[in-house]
Motif scaffolding. Structure first.
Motif, short mmCIF file in Angstrom:
data_model
loop_
_atom_site.label_atom_id
_atom_site.label_comp_id
_atom_site.label_asym_id
_atom_site.label_seq_id
_atom_site.Cartn_x
_atom_site.Cartn_y
_atom_site.Cartn_z
N TYR A 69 0.80 -1.22 0.00
CA TYR A 69 0.00 0.00 0.00
C TYR A 69 0.84 1.28 0.00
CZ TYR A 69 -3.77 -3.19 1.33
OH TYR A 69 -4.68 -4.21 1.37
N VAL A 70 2.14 1.16 0.19
CA VAL A 70 3.02 2.34 0.27
C VAL A 70 3.13 3.02 -1.08
CG1 VAL A 70 5.40 3.10 0.69
CG2 VAL A 70 4.34 1.45 2.23
N GLY A 71 3.02 4.34 -1.07
CA GLY A 71 3.22 5.14 -2.28
C GLY A 71 1.99 5.33 -3.14
N ASN A 72 0.88 4.71 -2.76
CA ASN A 72 -0.36 4.86 -3.53
C ASN A 72 -1.29 5.85 -2.86
OD1 ASN A 72 0.35 2.84 -5.43
ND2 ASN A 72 -0.27 1.28 -3.97
N THR A 73 -2.12 6.48 -3.67
CA THR A 73 -3.18 7.35 -3.17
C THR A 73 -4.50 6.71 -3.57
OG1 THR A 73 -1.79 9.30 -3.41
CG2 THR A 73 -4.16 9.68 -3.24
N TYR A 74 -5.42 6.67 -2.63
CA TYR A 74 -6.71 6.03 -2.84
C TYR A 74 -7.83 7.05 -2.69
CZ TYR A 74 -3.75 2.02 -1.93
OH TYR A 74 -2.73 1.11 -1.98
N ARG A 75 -8.95 6.79 -3.35
CA ARG A 75 -10.14 7.64 -3.21
C ARG A 75 -11.28 6.78 -2.67
NH1 ARG A 75 -11.26 12.32 -5.17
NH2 ARG A 75 -9.82 12.19 -6.92
N TRP A 85 -1.45 5.14 2.68
CA TRP A 85 -0.97 4.23 3.72
C TRP A 85 -0.52 5.01 4.95
CZ3 TRP A 85 -1.47 -0.16 5.80
CH2 TRP A 85 -0.52 -0.69 6.66
N GLN A 86 0.08 6.17 4.74
CA GLN A 86 0.50 7.00 5.86
C GLN A 86 -0.70 7.36 6.73
OE1 GLN A 86 3.64 7.65 6.80
NE2 GLN A 86 2.80 8.59 8.64
N ASP A 87 -1.85 7.61 6.11
CA ASP A 87 -3.06 7.89 6.87
C ASP A 87 -3.43 6.69 7.74
OD1 ASP A 87 -3.45 10.48 5.79
OD2 ASP A 87 -4.39 9.60 4.01
N TRP A 88 -3.28 5.49 7.17
CA TRP A 88 -3.59 4.28 7.96
C TRP A 88 -2.63 4.17 9.14
CZ3 TRP A 88 -1.56 -0.02 10.08
CH2 TRP A 88 -2.46 -0.95 10.58
N LEU A 89 -1.34 4.42 8.89
CA LEU A 89 -0.36 4.34 9.98
C LEU A 89 -0.71 5.33 11.10
CD1 LEU A 89 3.00 4.01 8.02
CD2 LEU A 89 1.86 2.24 9.38
N GLY A 112 7.57 9.35 2.09
CA GLY A 112 6.52 8.93 1.16
C GLY A 112 5.18 9.52 1.52
N GLY A 113 4.88 9.58 2.82
CA GLY A 113 3.63 10.19 3.27
C GLY A 113 3.59 11.67 2.94
N ALA A 114 4.71 12.35 3.13
CA ALA A 114 4.77 13.78 2.82
C ALA A 114 4.57 14.02 1.33
CB ALA A 114 6.10 14.37 3.28
N VAL A 115 5.20 13.19 0.50
CA VAL A 115 5.05 13.32 -0.94
C VAL A 115 3.60 13.04 -1.34
CG1 VAL A 115 5.68 12.30 -3.17
CG2 VAL A 115 7.45 12.85 -1.49
N ALA A 116 3.01 12.00 -0.77
CA ALA A 116 1.61 11.68 -1.07
C ALA A 116 0.68 12.80 -0.63
CB ALA A 116 1.22 10.36 -0.40
N ALA A 117 0.93 13.37 0.55
CA ALA A 117 0.10 14.47 1.03
C ALA A 117 0.22 15.67 0.11
CB ALA A 117 0.50 14.84 2.46
N PHE A 118 1.44 15.95 -0.36
CA PHE A 118 1.65 17.06 -1.28
C PHE A 118 0.88 16.81 -2.57
CE2 PHE A 118 4.13 19.03 -4.74
CZ PHE A 118 3.95 20.35 -4.38
N GLY A 119 1.00 15.60 -3.10
CA GLY A 119 0.29 15.24 -4.33
C GLY A 119 -1.21 15.32 -4.14
#
Length: 135
Positions: A69-75, A85-89, A112-119
């Motif tokens: 689940y790392v590095g993916n963004t879900y809707r 995944w960072q949200d789950w953690l 990875g969480g920071a990059v995903a949040a930025f994206g």
């Protein structure tokens, strides 16, 4: 002074165009919560469902960064909200999931969480769909 001001305006315009392009590309990478293999939507999270598999993954010598689940963004298909995944953690820590391995907050996961949040922020900004007022 005029040259600096003009350079600043041009730079801001180019940066804005780049953000929009990145947001449009990133939207294509968002995975629907009802898609096979997707991380479940946040309203269904519980410690007993994901954590045992993740703990075994790490115990078997795999890295936290290589977790599926790392590095993916879900809707979330029900709410339209984006999550990672960072949200789950973070949820698991708040929910006090007992045996979260110590290396779940490794620097790579945080980056990875920071990059995903930025994206995610870029996607929201590009779509004009920010948080809704509760009333």
């Amino acid at each position: 002074m005029r040259t600096f001001l003009l350079a600043s305006i041009v730079g801001a315009s180019v940066a804005g165009a780049s953000v929009t392009a990145v947001a449009q590309v990133r939207e294509d990478d968002v995975i629907a919560s009802d898609q096979a293999g997707a991380l479940d939507a946040p309203e269904t999270w519980n410690c007993r469902k994901i954590q045992p598999e993740y703990t075994r993954w790490l115990r078997d010598g795999n890295s936290a960064e290589s977790w599926r689940y790392v590095g993916n963004t879900y809707r979330d298909v029900d709410t339209g909200e984006l999550y990672t995944w960072q949200d789950w953690l973070e949820w698991a820590e708040t929910a006090n999931c007992a045996a979260l391995p110590a290396n779940t907050s490794s620097s790579a996961i945080l980056i990875g969480g920071a990059v995903a949040a930025f994206g995610t922020g870029l996607i929201i900004a590009a779509n004009g769909s920010g948080p809704k007022s509760p009333g």
